[in-house]
Structures are given as structure tokens and as C-alpha cells.
Write an enzyme that holds these catalytic residues in place. Structure first.
Site, PDB file in Angstrom:
ATOM      1  N   HIS A  66     -22.767  80.828  -3.892  1.00 24.47           N
ATOM      2  CA  HIS A  66     -21.656  80.075  -4.467  1.00 24.47           C
ATOM      3  C   HIS A  66     -21.088  79.028  -3.524  1.00 24.47           C
ATOM      4  O   HIS A  66     -20.163  78.312  -3.888  1.00 24.47           O
ATOM      5  CB  HIS A  66     -20.544  81.040  -4.883  1.00 24.47           C
ATOM      6  CG  HIS A  66     -19.945  81.801  -3.740  1.00 24.47           C
ATOM      7  ND1 HIS A  66     -20.668  82.646  -2.940  1.00 24.47           N
ATOM      8  CD2 HIS A  66     -18.676  81.837  -3.256  1.00 24.47           C
ATOM      9  CE1 HIS A  66     -19.883  83.183  -2.021  1.00 24.47           C
ATOM     10  NE2 HIS A  66     -18.672  82.700  -2.178  1.00 24.47           N
ATOM     11  N   CYS A  67     -21.620  78.922  -2.295  1.00 22.76           N
ATOM     12  CA  CYS A  67     -21.030  77.997  -1.316  1.00 22.76           C
ATOM     13  C   CYS A  67     -22.028  77.031  -0.701  1.00 22.76           C
ATOM     14  O   CYS A  67     -21.879  75.820  -0.816  1.00 22.76           O
ATOM     15  CB  CYS A  67     -20.348  78.785  -0.196  1.00 22.76           C
ATOM     16  SG  CYS A  67     -18.811  79.600  -0.693  1.00 22.76           S
ATOM     17  N   ILE A  68     -23.037  77.555  -0.014  1.00 23.44           N
ATOM     18  CA  ILE A  68     -23.876  76.714   0.835  1.00 23.44           C
ATOM     19  C   ILE A  68     -24.615  75.622   0.051  1.00 23.44           C
ATOM     20  O   ILE A  68     -24.709  74.486   0.522  1.00 23.44           O
ATOM     21  CB  ILE A  68     -24.849  77.574   1.664  1.00 23.44           C
ATOM     22  CG1 ILE A  68     -24.041  78.495   2.591  1.00 23.44           C
ATOM     23  CG2 ILE A  68     -25.760  76.699   2.518  1.00 23.44           C
ATOM     24  CD1 ILE A  68     -24.877  79.487   3.348  1.00 23.44           C
ATOM     25  N   ASP A 108     -21.094  73.243  -1.334  1.00 26.10           N
ATOM     26  CA  ASP A 108     -20.021  72.661  -0.525  1.00 26.10           C
ATOM     27  C   ASP A 108     -20.378  71.336   0.138  1.00 26.10           C
ATOM     28  O   ASP A 108     -19.545  70.419   0.170  1.00 26.10           O
ATOM     29  CB  ASP A 108     -19.561  73.671   0.524  1.00 26.10           C
ATOM     30  CG  ASP A 108     -18.889  74.889  -0.092  1.00 26.10           C
ATOM     31  OD1 ASP A 108     -18.784  74.914  -1.332  1.00 26.10           O
ATOM     32  OD2 ASP A 108     -18.485  75.799   0.647  1.00 26.10           O
TER      33      ASP A 108
END
Length: 436
Positions: A270-272, A275
């Protein structure tokens, strides 16, 4: 009684909007500290589960959730008017990318539209959703400023504090991972720190919301770029006839100046994968081209295609076509020992293989089924010598601890290993990512 006094004597009522991987563990930590917490989510199933004491997040202990509900410290609702009764509010809603890989901040805007009439004096609002630098002031502050009676830093506080959840991490959780926070004023920062220090061991105050927003983007952009480098090294080593894993392990023996990152089938979670694009998008609006981010994104995005090329090559070497071949995928979550398939490279690989005419099945002890685009698959119930041996090739995409890789080695006709699980195994039928 003032807000800080309420925080200190635990009479402050806390709200968490968004009860997913970030919001629910945060809500539970507040109940562990003795606060009464209201969780708000548009998903009625999640709300019902919590109110019945049923847990759906593996990083939250079932007994702790059930006990918090039993003690009436934790309740859940779909009604945003609960905000009028809250003293502090953490917003933990998704911030995905749209098809053009631009920020989708619609969930944040939707939340603010729903709560704008319930924001009140002596209240702390903290945005935790990852987004671009400047978004707290652009997306949330205007709703506060619309009310002439609300003065940020005087009778209402606004902060940004990036979530740092690492699903499945047994060592670091919400309480022992340092928390960064920045407010729109110094007082906002102080009040935010006062609250979060009650549930988190170390709170790091930065000078502004923009700084706090940038911190999260730097953390994950750093990882994305270094993983991109490791992936490119793997491809180079394949061409050079060198083992990338051996190279990386040897380099990691240097006690300074090197940090170990390993290649894989692509980025997930959900991030890398997301973002860095928030940062890149923001810089585009300032007429700056974030070239490192763009290049790493291109490399990481191409890894699923590269894995399919490896599969095709290995099949061809064994006089088989990818069209019509039976392929077993081992692991579909984006990393080991969790059930999270968000942005998992396995999904792209399965789709590419399906489009090439392959017959796909998968096994994942954490994921029962996959449904995305035109793909509908159910996991094999178990792995046996018989059901493994019927496939033309077995592809290791996630190295879950529960998987019997020795059985896979014994039973598979061909193996593509993208995680180096067969590091010390000599088998001419194994093709490793990053090995010439």
C-alpha cells in the site's frame, strides 16, 4: 477542561476514520492506553465485525480487540456525526493512484465533506493518510478556516503524522515504531505530540505539516529506488553470467556505506509502489522532473514482464510453449507471511501469463482466492507431490514461511525462483532471478 488536560487524564474521546490496516491498529492502541475510541468507516461489514468483537486485521490480536469492545472502549459506526462528540480525530483513509498514476485524494475530500459541520473548538485533527507535501493545508485546513470561530493553534489543532505500518512485522508495531508529527502551528504540534506520546514510545516533532508529509515520501521513495537498483543489478547479472544474490550478500558484509536490498518480481503493498508517484506528481506541478523516481518506477514496473520472459525462456529451453503450459504460482501476496495482495506483482504476472495462453493455478496459505479484472482463481488447498508434478513449471513469487519448499524442489519439473529460496540448492531445473 482544556484538550491537553483531557488527553492527560484519559477523558478525551478519540475517533479514527478508516478502519483498515492503519486505522484499526491505531484505534486499538488508544484503547490499550485507556481511551474511549469511536471507529468510523463507510464499510458496514467492518463496523459490524468490530461491534461484534470480530477481528479482521492480522496485526491486531483477537483477544485485545474483543476485550476493548467488551469494556465499551471501542465502538464502530458508519455515522460521521459522531465527530461532534470527539476530542481528537485521526484520519486514516486510502490514498491510491488513479489510472494516470496521479494522486487520488477523493477519500480525504469525501471525509472532510462529511465531517465539516461537526468540527468544533478544543479539538485535534490528525491526517495520517499518505499524500503529497502541502496536502494537509490544501485539503483540510480550508474546512477549518470556513468557520470564523475556529482558529488553528488557538482553539483547534491540525497535524499531519504519517503512518508507518509494516504489515506482518513481528518486531515493530504501532506502539514501538517512532512517530513523526508536524502541526500547522507549534501549539498544534505540541498537542499532537501530547496525544500520540500516550500510545507510542517515541514521538518526533518536525517543523511543519509539509515536512512530516515529505518524511513519509522520502522513506518509501528511498526503498523504491534502492529496490529498483537491486532489480536492475539482477537483470545485469543475468546478462553477465553472475549470481546477483551472491554479489549482494558479499557486498552486505561491508560494515559501512552499504545497505542491503534484494531483487524480486516487482513492488507491492500500500506504500512503496505508490508513494514515490505522489512526490513525483507534486514536483511536476513545480516544473521539476523527478528523474530518479521515474527511472526506478520504470524498472520496478517492468519486473513482472521480466519474470514472464524468464518463464518463457525456461519453457522454450525444454521444448515447451508458454501458450498452453500449466503454471503453478507459489505465493500471491506482495510479501511473505501476510494476506495483503494490494499492488502485488503476482497479479500482473498472472494476468500476463493468462493473456499468453497459460493455464494458471496458485497456492498461498494466506490467500484463499483472487478476483481481479477477468481473473478468478482459488488457491489449492494444499501442496502434494502429485498436484505439483502436474505443472510444467512452478514459479516462486512469495516466500511464505509456511510453504514446504523442499517438497516443491522434489516435485516440480521446472522452477522459477524470484526470491532466492533455493539459495543453497543445486538443481539444474531451477532458474533463479538474477542468475546468469
Amino acid at each position: 477542561m482544556g484538550l491537553v488536560e483531557k488527553i492527560n487524564d484519559k477523558s478525551a474521546k478519540i475517533g479514527v476514520i478508516g478502519l483498515g490496516y492503519v486505522g484499526l491498529p491505531l484505534a486499538v492502541e488508544f484503547t490499550n492506553a485507556g481511551y474511549e475510541v469511536v471507529g468510523i468507516d463507510i464499510d458496514q461489514k467492518k463496523v459490524n465485525s468490530i461491534n461484534f468483537g470480530k477481528n479482521y486485521i492480522k496485526d491486531v490480536r483477537d483477544d485485545i480487540l474483543k476485550n476493548a469492545v467488551k469494556k465499551k472502549l471501542l465502538t464502530a459506526s458508519t455515522n460521521f456525526n459522531e465527530v461532534k462528540n470527539l476530542d481528537a480525530l485521526s484520519i486514516c483513509v486510502p490514498t491510491p493512484l488513479n489510472k494516470e498514476k496521479n494522486p487520488d485524494i477523493s477519500f480525504i475530500v469525501s471525509v472532510m465533506e462529511k465531517i465539516k459541520d461537526y468540527i468544533h473548538e478544543n479539538m485535534l485533527i490528525v491526517l495520517e493518510s499518505t499524500t503529497y507535501p502541502g496536502s494537509t493545508k490544501e485539503l483540510i485546513l480550508p474546512y477549518i478556516n470556513k468557520n470564523d470561530e475556529l482558529i488553528p493553534g488557538e482553539n483547534i489543532c491540525l497535524c499531519f503524522s504519517p503512518e508507518r505500518i509494516d504489515p506482518g512485522n513481528k518486531e515493530y508495531n504501532t506502539s514501538n515504531t517512532p512517530k513523526v508529527i508536524g502541526g500547522v502551528t507549534d501549539k498544534c504540534s505540541d498537542v499532537g505530540k501530547e496525544l500520540y506520546s500516550k500510545i507510542i514510545n517515541r514521538v518526533v516533532v518536525v517543523s511543519s505539516t509539509e515536512t512530516a508529509e515529505m518524511v513519509k515520501l522520502l522513506e518509501n521513495t528511498f526503498r523504491a529506488i534502492n529496490i529498483g537498483l537491486a532489480n536492475e543489478v539482477a537483470i545485469m547479472c543475468e546478462k553477465l553470467g553472475v549470481n546477483a544474490w551472491e554479489v549482494i550478500d558479499a557486498a552486505a558484509t561491508k560494515p559501512f556505506g552499504f545497505m542491503k536490498f534484494t531483487p524480486g518480481p516487482g513492488l507491492g503493498g500500500h506504500c512503496i509502489p505508490i508513494d514515490p508517484y505522489y512526490l513525483s506528481w507534486k514536483l511536476k506541478t513545480l516544473d521539476y522532473d523527478a528523474r530518479f523516481i521515474k527511472l526506478a518506477g520504470e524498472i520496478n514496473t517492468q519486473m513482472p514482464k521480466h519474470v514472464v520472459e524468464l518463464i518463457t525462456s525456461v519453457l522454450n529451453e525444454n521444448q515447451k510453449s508458454i501458450n498452453g503450459s500449466k503454471i503453478l504460482i507459489i505465493g500471491v501476496s506482495y510479501k511473505k507471511n501476510i494476506d495483503d495482495c494490494r499492488e502485488s506483482p503476482a497479479l500482473d504476472i498472472i494476468e500476463l501469463l493468462k493473456n499468453a495462453g497459460s493455464i494458471i493455478e496458485f497456492y498461498d496459505p494466506f490467500v484463499n482466492k483472487l478476483e481481479f479484472n477477468d481473473v478468478k482463481l482459488r488457491s489449492l488447498d494444499t501442496l502434494t507431490k502429485d498436484n505439483i508434478s502436474k505443472f510444467d513449471v512452478t514459479v516462486i513469487l512469495t516466500d511464505h514461511s509456511q510453504i514446504d519448499f523442499a517438497l516443491i524442489n522434489e516435485s516440480s519439473k521446472l522452477i522459477i525462483d524470484t526470491r532466492n529460496v533455493f539459495k543453497d540448492v543445486k538443481n539444474k531445473n531451477i532458474k533463479r532471478l538474477g542468475e546468469g
